[in-house]
Scaffold this motif. Sequence first.
Motif, PDB file in Angstrom:
ATOM      1  N   ASN A  10       1.086  -1.424   0.071  1.00  0.00           N
ATOM      2  CA  ASN A  10      -0.053   0.003  -0.369  1.00  0.00           C
ATOM      3  C   ASN A  10       0.781   1.388   0.039  1.00  0.00           C
ATOM      4  O   ASN A  10       0.089   2.805  -0.601  1.00  0.00           O
ATOM      5  CB  ASN A  10      -0.858   0.021   1.337  1.00  0.00           C
ATOM      6  CG  ASN A  10      -1.572  -1.362   1.553  1.00  0.00           C
ATOM      7  OD1 ASN A  10      -2.506  -1.405  -0.115  1.00  0.00           O
ATOM      8  ND2 ASN A  10      -1.763  -2.237   2.140  1.00  0.00           N
ATOM      9  N   LEU A  11       1.936   1.204   0.440  1.00  0.00           N
ATOM     10  CA  LEU A  11       3.001   2.485   0.710  1.00  0.00           C
ATOM     11  C   LEU A  11       4.297   2.017  -0.084  1.00  0.00           C
ATOM     12  O   LEU A  11       4.957   1.023   0.026  1.00  0.00           O
ATOM     13  CB  LEU A  11       3.169   2.474   1.921  1.00  0.00           C
ATOM     14  CG  LEU A  11       1.817   3.135   2.854  1.00  0.00           C
ATOM     15  CD1 LEU A  11       2.516   4.078   4.399  1.00  0.00           C
ATOM     16  CD2 LEU A  11       0.676   4.549   2.294  1.00  0.00           C
ATOM     17  N   PRO A  12       4.665   2.977  -0.909  1.00  0.00           N
ATOM     18  CA  PRO A  12       6.629   3.403  -1.513  1.00  0.00           C
ATOM     19  C   PRO A  12       7.197   2.717  -0.562  1.00  0.00           C
ATOM     20  O   PRO A  12       8.675   2.881  -0.593  1.00  0.00           O
ATOM     21  CB  PRO A  12       5.851   3.647  -2.883  1.00  0.00           C
ATOM     22  CG  PRO A  12       5.525   4.823  -1.871  1.00  0.00           C
ATOM     23  CD  PRO A  12       4.100   3.825  -1.474  1.00  0.00           C
ATOM     24  N   ILE A 193       1.075   5.026  11.990  1.00  0.00           N
ATOM     25  CA  ILE A 193       1.669   3.870  10.590  1.00  0.00           C
ATOM     26  C   ILE A 193       0.388   3.659   9.718  1.00  0.00           C
ATOM     27  O   ILE A 193       0.246   3.310   8.478  1.00  0.00           O
ATOM     28  CB  ILE A 193       2.336   3.738  10.520  1.00  0.00           C
ATOM     29  CG1 ILE A 193       3.809   4.272  11.540  1.00  0.00           C
ATOM     30  CG2 ILE A 193       2.960   2.456   9.474  1.00  0.00           C
ATOM     31  CD1 ILE A 193       5.329   3.444  11.693  1.00  0.00           C
ATOM     32  N   ARG A 194      -0.534   3.325  10.541  1.00  0.00           N
ATOM     33  CA  ARG A 194      -1.714   2.026   9.968  1.00  0.00           C
ATOM     34  C   ARG A 194      -2.567   3.221   9.748  1.00  0.00           C
ATOM     35  O   ARG A 194      -2.370   2.952   8.500  1.00  0.00           O
ATOM     36  CB  ARG A 194      -2.233   1.882  11.392  1.00  0.00           C
ATOM     37  CG  ARG A 194      -1.569   0.090  12.317  1.00  0.00           C
ATOM     38  CD  ARG A 194      -1.628  -0.456  13.616  1.00  0.00           C
ATOM     39  NE  ARG A 194      -2.832  -0.823  12.822  1.00  0.00           N
ATOM     40  CZ  ARG A 194      -3.989  -2.146  13.525  1.00  0.00           C
ATOM     41  NH1 ARG A 194      -3.566  -2.060  14.656  1.00  0.00           N
ATOM     42  NH2 ARG A 194      -4.740  -2.843  12.145  1.00  0.00           N
ATOM     43  N   MET A 198      -3.648   2.733   6.149  1.00  0.00           N
ATOM     44  CA  MET A 198      -5.288   3.092   5.189  1.00  0.00           C
ATOM     45  C   MET A 198      -5.432   4.300   3.957  1.00  0.00           C
ATOM     46  O   MET A 198      -6.083   3.875   2.286  1.00  0.00           O
ATOM     47  CB  MET A 198      -5.589   3.117   6.421  1.00  0.00           C
ATOM     48  CG  MET A 198      -6.205   2.337   7.013  1.00  0.00           C
ATOM     49  SD  MET A 198      -6.982   0.286   6.836  1.00  0.00           S
ATOM     50  CE  MET A 198      -8.451   0.714   5.780  1.00  0.00           C
ATOM     51  N   LEU A 199      -4.734   5.053   4.101  1.00  0.00           N
ATOM     52  CA  LEU A 199      -4.756   5.845   3.271  1.00  0.00           C
ATOM     53  C   LEU A 199      -3.804   6.368   1.370  1.00  0.00           C
ATOM     54  O   LEU A 199      -4.248   5.396   0.744  1.00  0.00           O
ATOM     55  CB  LEU A 199      -4.046   7.038   3.391  1.00  0.00           C
ATOM     56  CG  LEU A 199      -4.432   8.181   4.428  1.00  0.00           C
ATOM     57  CD1 LEU A 199      -3.287   9.812   4.531  1.00  0.00           C
ATOM     58  CD2 LEU A 199      -5.966   8.787   3.991  1.00  0.00           C
ATOM     59  N   ASN A 204      -3.209   4.698  -3.374  1.00  0.00           N
ATOM     60  CA  ASN A 204      -2.420   4.864  -4.460  1.00  0.00           C
ATOM     61  C   ASN A 204      -3.159   3.518  -5.275  1.00  0.00           C
ATOM     62  O   ASN A 204      -3.917   2.888  -5.137  1.00  0.00           O
ATOM     63  CB  ASN A 204      -1.186   3.503  -3.527  1.00  0.00           C
ATOM     64  CG  ASN A 204      -0.335   4.701  -2.372  1.00  0.00           C
ATOM     65  OD1 ASN A 204      -0.824   5.820  -2.507  1.00  0.00           O
ATOM     66  ND2 ASN A 204       0.560   4.906  -1.624  1.00  0.00           N
ATOM     67  N   SER A 205      -2.543   3.452  -6.801  1.00  0.00           N
ATOM     68  CA  SER A 205      -2.727   3.178  -8.112  1.00  0.00           C
ATOM     69  C   SER A 205      -2.923   2.328  -8.113  1.00  0.00           C
ATOM     70  O   SER A 205      -3.857   1.713  -9.054  1.00  0.00           O
ATOM     71  CB  SER A 205      -1.742   4.068  -8.930  1.00  0.00           C
ATOM     72  OG  SER A 205       0.033   3.687  -8.615  1.00  0.00           O
TER      73      SER A 205
END
Length: 231
Positions: A10-12, A193-194, A198-199, A204-205
């Motif tokens: 979910n996050l880069p 961080i959680r 979730m965002l 995210n693409s």
Amino acid sequence: MSWKAGVSRNLPILRFFACPKSPSSNGIMSWYKNNYDTLKKLNPTLPLLLRTTDNAMPAITTEIDFTTNDLIRYMLQTNRFQNEDGSPAADRIEAGMAYLNTDWTTIRYERFASPGFDPEHPYIQDIDPDWKQDPNKRRDLSTYLGLKEVADEQFEIIKSGPNNEYTKAENSLLMCQRVDLWCAGEAEVESAIRHLVMLGKRFNSNNKHEEMEDTDRPDFITEFYPGASDF
């Protein structure tokens, strides 16, 4: 433990900022030291960067792939479209709602309606600056040009607000990628961080693409393009 295994989906990246000398950064420093090994084992390709300097504001940042549509929804939901006297800007609100209903699927498809030509080529003004005067291309791209011109006009109206209204909203949305953690404990750091995870899952693409595939995947092939004739 389970949510940590999905952070990299979910996050880069995750960036941690802290002051090594200030008690206000104790929570973020402790969480990083106590969880780095576990998080890295579960997400070996995820950069976990710790940046320390004197008097730094303890914070965590990441990168969220907000789109123009996300920004316009944010502006509509937070009443950002206002005239200088504080009244709602009906023209920009209407343009924003219309822009959100733009048929981008048809625009992307019709973009290549003229064989061998791409009207959005990055160097189109150098390669073929007068392409719009070509009757064949205008005929082939009539649907694309009509939809694209309407969307561009709506976007110009959206950005026409006073006092850098659009730019301020854009900066405000981008700040959602950062969580300040002054004097926060480890529990608050983990919650932050959680929240970012979730965002990322929502915006995210990669996840947007997966969501689109789940909901809009056709039941059968609707188009076929033949391959090279010598295969």
